[in-house]
Design a protein around this motif. Structure first.
Motif, PDB file in Angstrom:
ATOM      1  N   VAL A  78     109.960  34.527  23.950  1.00  0.00           N
ATOM      2  CA  VAL A  78     109.313  35.099  24.228  1.00  0.00           C
ATOM      3  C   VAL A  78     108.197  36.263  25.225  1.00  0.00           C
ATOM      4  O   VAL A  78     107.545  36.933  24.999  1.00  0.00           O
ATOM      5  CB  VAL A  78     107.977  33.130  25.462  1.00  0.00           C
ATOM      6  N   VAL A  79     109.162  36.499  26.283  1.00  0.00           N
ATOM      7  CA  VAL A  79     109.101  36.995  27.195  1.00  0.00           C
ATOM      8  C   VAL A  79     109.139  39.052  26.757  1.00  0.00           C
ATOM      9  O   VAL A  79     108.308  39.539  26.078  1.00  0.00           O
ATOM     10  CB  VAL A  79     109.740  37.321  28.631  1.00  0.00           C
ATOM     11  N   ALA A  80     110.035  38.512  26.054  1.00  0.00           N
ATOM     12  CA  ALA A  80     110.634  39.543  24.932  1.00  0.00           C
ATOM     13  C   ALA A  80     109.525  40.198  23.530  1.00  0.00           C
ATOM     14  O   ALA A  80     108.997  41.227  23.919  1.00  0.00           O
ATOM     15  CB  ALA A  80     112.571  39.632  24.381  1.00  0.00           C
ATOM     16  N   ALA A  81     109.033  39.101  23.196  1.00  0.00           N
ATOM     17  CA  ALA A  81     108.163  39.505  22.042  1.00  0.00           C
ATOM     18  C   ALA A  81     106.833  39.858  22.020  1.00  0.00           C
ATOM     19  O   ALA A  81     106.204  40.786  22.197  1.00  0.00           O
ATOM     20  CB  ALA A  81     108.057  37.579  20.938  1.00  0.00           C
ATOM     21  N   THR A  82     106.098  39.322  23.663  1.00  0.00           N
ATOM     22  CA  THR A  82     104.979  39.493  23.535  1.00  0.00           C
ATOM     23  C   THR A  82     105.309  41.015  24.772  1.00  0.00           C
ATOM     24  O   THR A  82     104.318  41.997  24.467  1.00  0.00           O
ATOM     25  CB  THR A  82     104.976  38.437  25.528  1.00  0.00           C
ATOM     26  N   SER A  83     106.098  40.991  25.050  1.00  0.00           N
ATOM     27  CA  SER A  83     106.421  42.620  25.855  1.00  0.00           C
ATOM     28  C   SER A  83     106.390  43.735  24.762  1.00  0.00           C
ATOM     29  O   SER A  83     106.306  44.850  25.206  1.00  0.00           O
ATOM     30  CB  SER A  83     107.428  42.571  26.544  1.00  0.00           C
ATOM     31  N   ILE A  84     107.087  43.521  23.545  1.00  0.00           N
ATOM     32  CA  ILE A  84     107.037  44.771  22.456  1.00  0.00           C
ATOM     33  C   ILE A  84     105.398  44.102  22.039  1.00  0.00           C
ATOM     34  O   ILE A  84     105.177  45.605  20.772  1.00  0.00           O
ATOM     35  CB  ILE A  84     107.776  44.031  21.544  1.00  0.00           C
ATOM     36  N   LEU A  95     102.600  40.047  12.552  1.00  0.00           N
ATOM     37  CA  LEU A  95     102.555  38.851  12.397  1.00  0.00           C
ATOM     38  C   LEU A  95     104.500  38.208  13.129  1.00  0.00           C
ATOM     39  O   LEU A  95     104.529  37.320  12.883  1.00  0.00           O
ATOM     40  CB  LEU A  95     102.749  39.053  10.958  1.00  0.00           C
ATOM     41  N   THR A  96     104.824  38.770  13.001  1.00  0.00           N
ATOM     42  CA  THR A  96     106.715  38.927  12.895  1.00  0.00           C
ATOM     43  C   THR A  96     106.891  38.305  14.732  1.00  0.00           C
ATOM     44  O   THR A  96     107.143  37.166  14.930  1.00  0.00           O
ATOM     45  CB  THR A  96     107.369  39.630  12.949  1.00  0.00           C
ATOM     46  N   LEU A  97     106.311  38.981  15.563  1.00  0.00           N
ATOM     47  CA  LEU A  97     106.435  38.522  16.835  1.00  0.00           C
ATOM     48  C   LEU A  97     105.381  37.031  17.426  1.00  0.00           C
ATOM     49  O   LEU A  97     106.396  36.702  18.054  1.00  0.00           O
ATOM     50  CB  LEU A  97     106.009  39.886  17.407  1.00  0.00           C
ATOM     51  N   ARG A  98     104.061  36.873  16.734  1.00  0.00           N
ATOM     52  CA  ARG A  98     103.909  35.742  17.103  1.00  0.00           C
ATOM     53  C   ARG A  98     104.164  34.817  16.535  1.00  0.00           C
ATOM     54  O   ARG A  98     104.149  33.300  17.121  1.00  0.00           O
ATOM     55  CB  ARG A  98     102.040  36.012  16.281  1.00  0.00           C
ATOM     56  N   ALA A  99     104.984  35.078  14.808  1.00  0.00           N
ATOM     57  CA  ALA A  99     106.390  33.556  14.832  1.00  0.00           C
ATOM     58  C   ALA A  99     107.304  33.640  16.310  1.00  0.00           C
ATOM     59  O   ALA A  99     107.304  32.066  16.338  1.00  0.00           O
ATOM     60  CB  ALA A  99     106.790  34.251  13.297  1.00  0.00           C
ATOM     61  N   ILE A 100     107.159  34.669  16.310  1.00  0.00           N
ATOM     62  CA  ILE A 100     108.435  34.141  17.315  1.00  0.00           C
ATOM     63  C   ILE A 100     108.049  33.864  18.912  1.00  0.00           C
ATOM     64  O   ILE A 100     108.842  32.426  19.746  1.00  0.00           O
ATOM     65  CB  ILE A 100     109.340  35.586  18.114  1.00  0.00           C
ATOM     66  N   ILE A 101     106.656  33.778  19.337  1.00  0.00           N
ATOM     67  CA  ILE A 101     106.816  33.185  20.126  1.00  0.00           C
ATOM     68  C   ILE A 101     106.279  31.694  20.181  1.00  0.00           C
ATOM     69  O   ILE A 101     106.345  31.109  20.522  1.00  0.00           O
ATOM     70  CB  ILE A 101     104.837  34.525  20.641  1.00  0.00           C
ATOM     71  N   GLY A 102     105.597  31.655  18.512  1.00  0.00           N
ATOM     72  CA  GLY A 102     105.582  30.005  18.484  1.00  0.00           C
ATOM     73  C   GLY A 102     106.768  29.527  18.449  1.00  0.00           C
ATOM     74  O   GLY A 102     106.662  28.339  19.093  1.00  0.00           O
TER      75      GLY A 102
END
Length: 402
Positions: A78-84, A95-102
């Protein structure tokens, strides 16, 4: 309550504080990015898609690597995807990063709740989970207040969200893990639940659709209308608190009367509120009252449906039933923003509220039809669970959907 349980509750409250803020913030940020209706809907829905997949798969990861390592992996994800996200502001990337966060958030909640189940004594479990869910609601509410205090056009909100997840990881990674108790579950054919509890299945789908549409799309519209962010934050805060206020009284009613009747009344109340608020003057008292009612009605649909489904299924299939209801609610959460953004693009906010009202009205009719055609099942000895809004209900049970 032991220190370890206190740490878990505190860490989850930090995560829900970040989540409550993130959900509203990303809606506002996507509106500013002007991705277009279709892509905006996909980006908003992707979190719920990732969360649903995570709810079905994360337990295996936890079982393989243990609770602390799994928690660290999910939080790091979550931290990595949010930071990117502020570094790569493209629709498909988000879209991809929000799916990873979910997916990561789903893993965090499942890890925490299975851990709590392992640590809590049976005589204390109800009290501990009540404290846990109270912390969840209050953190989600507080997250809404942050909207009026930050500049959503900058990268600072992303940094703050990542920091909250990182702090939660620090607290949890310094406590000792204890594996959850193993539970024996039996397989449940996917077609059996819709045949046995069709009203509960329909209600879970609608619950996910309404909640995701409301929390994802309404803040974006308010910002587009030039409404001050402090007012947006207050509106969303009142909706979350309305959800909390409805939990206990609705739970008592659902234990006393036919749950399908309670579900029909709740969905009818949501539909009438959604339609009436469109046609009333949009003064602050009217809008905030509507927010409280809408939040209250939609946040109690899911737990009533869960209780109704369990009334009609064998006790040894509790986990399997919960898993399938989670999946159904998740599908509704994905569909809601997708359809809602298209409706809003053509008919503005009135169209969205008419759409949500029509879906809720259809559920009310379905519940009443089910009540007329099928005798009420006996209520099982099962505590009515206080479940949080948005997608948090997806983490409430260990999952074995099939």
């Amino acid at each position: 309550m032991s220190a370890q349980i206190g740490v878990l509750v505190f860490a989850t409250s930090l995560i829900q504080l970040a989540n409550g803020f993130f959900g509203t913030f990303i809606s506002l940020r996507i509106a500013l990015a002007d991705f277009g209706a279709s892509l905006s809907g996909l980006v908003l829905s992707s979190y719920f898609a990732g969360f649903t997949v995570g709810a079905l798969r994360c337990e295996r990861i936890i079982g393989r690597v243990g609770h602390i390592r799994a928690y660290a992996a999910f939080a790091g994800m979550v931290v990595a995807a949010t930071s990117i996200m502020p570094l790569w502001q493209e629709p498909l990337a988000w879209l991809t990063l929000r799916a990873i966060i979910g997916f990561g958030c789903s893993g965090l909640f499942i890890t925490t709740e299975s851990w709590l189940n392992a640590k809590a004594e049976p005589t204390q479990r109800g009290r501990i989970f009540s404290i846990y869910m109270l912390g969840t609601f209050l953190a989600l509410a507080l997250g809404q207040l942050l909207i009026g205090q930050v500049d959503v056009e900058t990268a600072k909100p992303f940094n703050g969200i990542a920091a909250l997840f990182a702090v939660a990881l620090v607290f949890v990674s310094t406590t000792r893990a204890e594996p959850p108790r193993k539970t024996v579950t039996t397989a449940l054919p996917f077609t059996r639940l819709p045949r046995t509890a069709p009203v509960a299945v329909a209600g879970c789908m609608v619950s996910g659709l309404l909640s995701a549409s409301f929390y994802s799309l309404v803040p974006a519209w308010m910002q587009g209308e030039g409404i001050a962010r402090e007012t947006i934050a207050l509106f969303m805060l009142i909706a979350v608190l309305g959800g909390l206020a409805f939990q206990v009284p609705v739970g008592r009613l659902s234990d006393r009367f036919d749950r399908r009747l309670v579900l029909a009344i709740l969905s009818l109340g949501f539909a009438l509120t959604a339609i009436i608020v469109i046609n009333l003057p949009h003064t602050r008292p009217v809008v905030l009252t509507a927010a409280a009612l809408l939040g209250g009605f939609m946040s109690t649909l899911y737990p009533v449906c869960v209780a109704n489904a369990h009334d009609q299924m064998p006790a040894d299939q509790v986990v399997a039933v919960s898993g399938q209801l989670i999946l159904i609610s998740g599908v509704g959460s994905v569909i809601g923003p997708l359809v809602g953004t298209i409706v809003m693009a053509h008919f503005s906010i009135d169209g969205l509220f008419y759409f949500m009202g029509a879906v809720a009205l259809l559920l009310s009719g379905t519940a009443m039809a089910g009540r007329a055609l099928v005798t009420e099942p006996a209520h099982q000895e099962r505590t009515f669970e206080i479940l949080s809004p948005q997608a948090a209900p997806l983490a409430h049970d260990q999952i074995d959907p099939l």
